[in-house]
Design an enzyme around this catalytic site. Structure first.
Site, PDB file in Angstrom:
ATOM      1  N   LYS A   1       0.817  -1.220   0.000  1.00  4.66           N
ATOM      2  CA  LYS A   1       0.000   0.000   0.000  1.00  4.66           C
ATOM      3  C   LYS A   1       0.850   1.270   0.000  1.00  4.66           C
ATOM      4  CE  LYS A   1      -0.947  -0.510   4.989  1.00  4.66           C
ATOM      5  NZ  LYS A   1      -0.469  -1.914   5.104  1.00  4.66           N
ATOM      6  N   THR A   2       2.017   1.242   0.643  1.00 11.35           N
ATOM      7  CA  THR A   2       2.856   2.446   0.645  1.00 11.35           C
ATOM      8  C   THR A   2       3.352   2.758  -0.765  1.00 11.35           C
ATOM      9  OG1 THR A   2       3.580   2.099   2.926  1.00 11.35           O
ATOM     10  CG2 THR A   2       4.978   3.465   1.546  1.00 11.35           C
TER      11      THR A   2
ATOM     12  N   GLU B   1      -2.759   6.654   2.066  1.00 13.79           N
ATOM     13  CA  GLU B   1      -2.494   5.256   2.398  1.00 13.79           C
ATOM     14  C   GLU B   1      -3.438   4.869   3.527  1.00 13.79           C
ATOM     15  OE1 GLU B   1       1.603   4.286   3.031  1.00 13.79           O
ATOM     16  OE2 GLU B   1       1.122   2.574   4.322  1.00 13.79           O
TER      17      GLU B   1
END
Length: 477
Positions: free
Chosen positions: A115-116, A159
């Site tokens: 996700k980052t 995020e």
């Protein structure tokens, strides 16, 4: 003249709170904060005028109108108690972010892994395309040198961190689910608890929003199916890899023929099978980042560009210039022919993916992997997976467990037990960063790869090894 609102952050040096503080600072708020130590992100905020105190004290709250605290800050923190005594609202990220994103077109990226990087790719791509988005990312973008920005555009990219249920405070219009694999047992004791939280997050998008799920992951695929049954708008993406003999299920966005390119990253082609807007990109997408997981991340970003009706050729160019985020396959240097790489991998799936990516980029190199386990609860829950996650490494060094917010178990559980269960030719436990660094410097040879995997503070080993190697080789920066 309108009075500037004052917000105080307890734990301002962490990735989550420092990013929110950055957005508020750039939006004109008065921002103050406190933490136990001065992190690089806290230093950056301080350099831009934020008053930051080291140590928690009641007087740190002077002038604060609202207090935001990290999930790691307990109820008995002196600043939390003082704020409550003074009647100052004390909120967590999840409660604060929903108001911050109100009136914006929210794009949220959730998932156990990736996700980052995916959030950073989307933020950079939209910036490159002139959209000037506001963004909050859990790592520093190498391209911009920051983890957050308050943009003038309509889009807010964030995020969506599942830890402490933060993402349940978000109401995005467009959400990406990269994958769902049980993690954070301190928050989600069972796999079912974990999946249910993601399902709840997906449900919050509403019927006027869009959910984008990765079909390479069973959990994300299942979540997409449940959302469709609720009548939500769902699109899918997947990487097709016929070399692995994988059964390829249909998807709306497909990445094909991933190969290593001359930049050491991955190249691939993209097609879309949506009935009303199919396309096949004429030129391949060329990433600087290695690993098939990054092909999936980039495909999600391109799908976002398509959904926003942005020019895909330019979106592809933006991704070709994306340099990654800090501590995500972050090549720190090459000292005397020894390449040193930091990565945030702290879950068995991430460890395997990162080592596999390094193997693709450096196929014939001897690979040393240092792993700092992150939290006792995760290490215990995924014990067997961790034991078997290092098959492609030549040498494995395991440090003590980074406790984070946890206390050492009374039964004495430690990383020594993980190492004892490993059957690799060379796997050892070394306690202390200096002894580990000295051991490495005494054994590393020209042509070797050193991969340091840590979501805690073991990146200090990379710094120390660099320093010692320079001393050994007589080089100076």
């Amino acid at each position: 003249m309108t009075e500037r609102k004052s917000v105080h952050f307890i734990g301002i040096g962490g990735t989550g709170l420092s990013a929110i503080a950055r957005v508020l600072l750039e939006s004109g708020y008065l921002v103050t904060g406190s933490d136990r130590a001065m992190s690089p992100m806290a230093k950056s905020l301080q350099a831009d005028g934020v008053r930051i105190e080291i140590g928690h004290r009641a007087e740190n709250l002077t002038g604060a109108q609202i207090v935001v605290r990290s999930s790691a800050v307990p109820d008995d923190n002196v600043e939390v108690i003082e704020a409550q005594k003074l009647g100052i609202p004390v909120v967590k990220r999840s409660e604060f972010l929903s108001g911050l994103m109100e009136g914006r077109f929210g794009i949220a990226v959730a998932g156990t892994h990736g996700k980052t990087t995916t959030t950073a790719m989307i933020a950079w791509m939209l910036t490159y395309l002139g959209q000037d988005p506001t963004f909050i990312v859990g790592g520093i973008l190498t391209n911009t040198g920051t983890n957050a920005h308050a943009g003038k555009g309509q889009v807010f990219v964030i995020e969506a961190d599942e830890y402490d249920h933060m993402f349940l405070g978000l109401r995005p219009k467009l959400a990406v689910i990269t994958n769902i694999e049980h993690d954070h047992p301190d928050c989600y004791p069972t796999e079912a608890d974990f999946f249910t939280a993601f399902d709840q997050f997906a449900g919050q998008i509403g019927h006027d929003g869009t959910l984008l799920v990765c079909m390479n992951d069973r959990g994300a695929s299942r979540l997409g199916e449940l959302a469709r049954q609720r009548g939500q708008r769902v699109f899918s993406y997947r990487m097709r890899d016929t070399k692995n003999g994988e059964v390829n299920h249909p998807a709306d966005y497909i990445a094909q023929s991933p190969v290593l390119n001359q930049m050491g990253g991955m190249s691939f082609t993209v097609m879309c099978t949506l009935d009303n807007q199919p396309f096949e990109m004429a030129q391949p997408v060329n990433l600087r980042l290695p690993g098939k997981h990054n092909v999936q991340n980039a495909l999600a970003a391109l799908a976002i560009a398509h959904q926003l009706q942005l020019p895909l050729d330019n979106a592809s160019k933006a991704l070709s210039e994306f340099k990654g985020t800090s501590r995500r396959f972050d090549v720190r240097g090459n000292i005397g022919g020894i390449v040193i790489i930091d990565d945030y991998a702290h879950h068995p799936t991430e460890i395997r993916a990162t080592i596999a990516a390094a193997r693709v980029r450096y196929p014939h190199k001897k690979m040393w992997v240092v792993w700092q386990p992150h939290t006792y609860s995760r290490t215990r829950l995924l014990f067997n997976d961790f034991v078997n996650a290092f098959e492609q490494a030549d040498h494995v060094i395991v440090t003590d467990i980074y406790a984070a917010r946890e206390k050492q178990p009374e039964d004495g559980f430690s990383s020594r037990q993980v190492v004892a269960a490993m059957t690799y030719p060379d796997a050892r436990h070394i306690s202390g960063f200096l002894p580990a660094s000295e051991y490495l410097v005494n054994h590393l040879e020209a042509g070797d790869i050193l991969l340091v995997l840590s979501a805690g503070d073991a990146d200090q080993i990379s710094v120390k090894v660099q320093e010692l190697l320079k001393e050994r080789s007589g080089k100076h920066e």
